[in-house]
Structures are given as C-alpha cells and as structure tokens.
Design a protein around this motif. Structure first.
Motif, short mmCIF file in Angstrom:
data_model
loop_
_atom_site.label_atom_id
_atom_site.label_comp_id
_atom_site.label_asym_id
_atom_site.label_seq_id
_atom_site.Cartn_x
_atom_site.Cartn_y
_atom_site.Cartn_z
N THR A 63 -0.41 10.63 11.61
CA THR A 63 0.24 9.37 11.94
C THR A 63 0.08 8.47 10.72
O THR A 63 -1.04 8.27 10.25
N PHE A 64 1.21 8.01 10.18
CA PHE A 64 1.16 7.22 8.95
C PHE A 64 2.06 6.00 9.04
O PHE A 64 3.00 5.97 9.83
N ASP A 65 1.73 5.02 8.22
CA ASP A 65 2.51 3.78 8.16
C ASP A 65 3.55 3.94 7.04
O ASP A 65 3.20 3.94 5.86
N ALA A 66 4.80 4.08 7.42
CA ALA A 66 5.88 4.30 6.46
C ALA A 66 6.12 3.09 5.56
O ALA A 66 6.82 3.21 4.55
N ASN A 67 5.52 1.94 5.88
CA ASN A 67 5.59 0.80 4.97
C ASN A 67 4.63 0.97 3.80
O ASN A 67 4.77 0.27 2.79
N ILE A 68 3.68 1.88 3.93
CA ILE A 68 2.68 2.10 2.87
C ILE A 68 2.92 3.42 2.14
O ILE A 68 2.81 3.49 0.93
N ILE A 69 3.24 4.47 2.89
CA ILE A 69 3.50 5.78 2.29
C ILE A 69 4.71 6.40 2.98
O ILE A 69 4.84 6.32 4.21
#
Length: 178
Positions: A63-69
């Motif tokens: 689960t990742f933050d697409a605003n960061i990566i």
C-alpha cells in the motif's frame, strides 16, 4: 496534502526479500506478505505453497501513497532488486512459488507494467520472464511471515540473501529511501 493510497502486488522470489526492500521506500505505507496466483481452491498454507503444487507465488501487497511514489517507480525498484530473467527461481530458491510476477489491479497498472517491462529489458542481457497477470485472490501469510527481516536480522537467510538485496536497493535507489 491528502494521501492517494494505491496497491501493488508483486512476487520476486521469497516474500521476505521483497518485503524488506519495500519497507525501506518513501511513500510505502504498508507491506503484507502473502500468496496469489494459485489454481487450487481454498486458502493455501505455507507448507502447501512450499510444495510448489498449488501454483501460488509468494508475493507482497504494497500500500503506497501515489503522491509520494508512483506505481512506475515501485515497478522499477522491483525489477532492479531481484532477477527477472530466471524462470521460477531467485538464487537458491527454486519452484513456481518463487517466480517473478506482477499482479496488476486495474487496466492502468497493466499498461504501466507493460511499458516498464519493455523499458527495463534493455538493462538485462537475458530475456525478462516476469509474468504479468490480473490480480486473483490475495491470501495473507501467517503472522510469523510478516516483518520477517526486521524481526529476524540475526538469521543466516537474512544476512546472506536479504542484506545484499538491501545493499543493491540503497545503491540504485537512494533517492527513494524513507
């Protein structure tokens, strides 16, 4: 800024290795080890997976933050921290459960993955054999398989197999580390 959470499901050999890699990446919120891609009914056990008879791969769900990566960056890190040119094998780990696989969650992820696989091929002499498939059911591995490297750094497997992957990660992707 609001988080833009997305998921990626990847298999690059033993899930302990890929989990350890992605736990170091800026923007990654959570990494869960598990299994996907099998052809037998019901929830598989680790012992069944290890037999190679279920068709499941050891995978991680990120689960990742697409605003960061970006998903693309996740895939580039994935493709450069394991060997995507060996069929059903990573180092001494052999069997279909250790295959290189990208399980896409939607059509956009499929398109991005297809493009990344094409671009990354130029960096390898041998043909990339990474499987690209729609995400089937994801089964979470038992608790003893979660956070394995962080909780077992003294074990030989961690020293000899996982730490070299982390060294490679830190060398190739220092700008993406948390």
């Amino acid at each position: 800024m609001n988080k833009k959470l997305q998921m990626a499901t990847l298999g690059g050999g033993c899930f302990w290795c890929t989990e350890a890699v992605f736990q170091e990446i800026k923007g990654v919120e959570k990494v869960v080890s598990g299994y996907a891609g099998g052809n037998v009914p019901g929830e598989p056990t680790y012992r069944e997976i290890c037999s190679g008879l279920t068709g499941h791969a050891e995978v991680i769900q990120i689960t990742f933050d697409a605003n960061i990566i970006s998903y693309e960056d996740i895939l580039v890190i994935f493709m450069t921290t394991h060997d995507p040119t060996t069929l059903n094998q990573q180092g001494a780990d052999r069997g279909t459960q250790y295959r290189s696989v990208i399980f896409y969650h939607d059509e956009n992820q499929r398109r991005v993955a297809t493009e990344v696989l094409k671009q990354i091929q130029d960096y390898y002499e041998d043909k990339i054999v990474t499987e690209l498939s729609a995400l089937p059911i994801f089964y979470k591995a038992t608790q003893e398989h979660q956070n394995f490297y962080r909780e077992n750094t003294e074990q030989g497997y961690c020293s000899f197999v996982i730490e070299p992957k982390l060294t490679k990660l830190r060398k190739l992707h220092a700008d993406k580390l948390a």
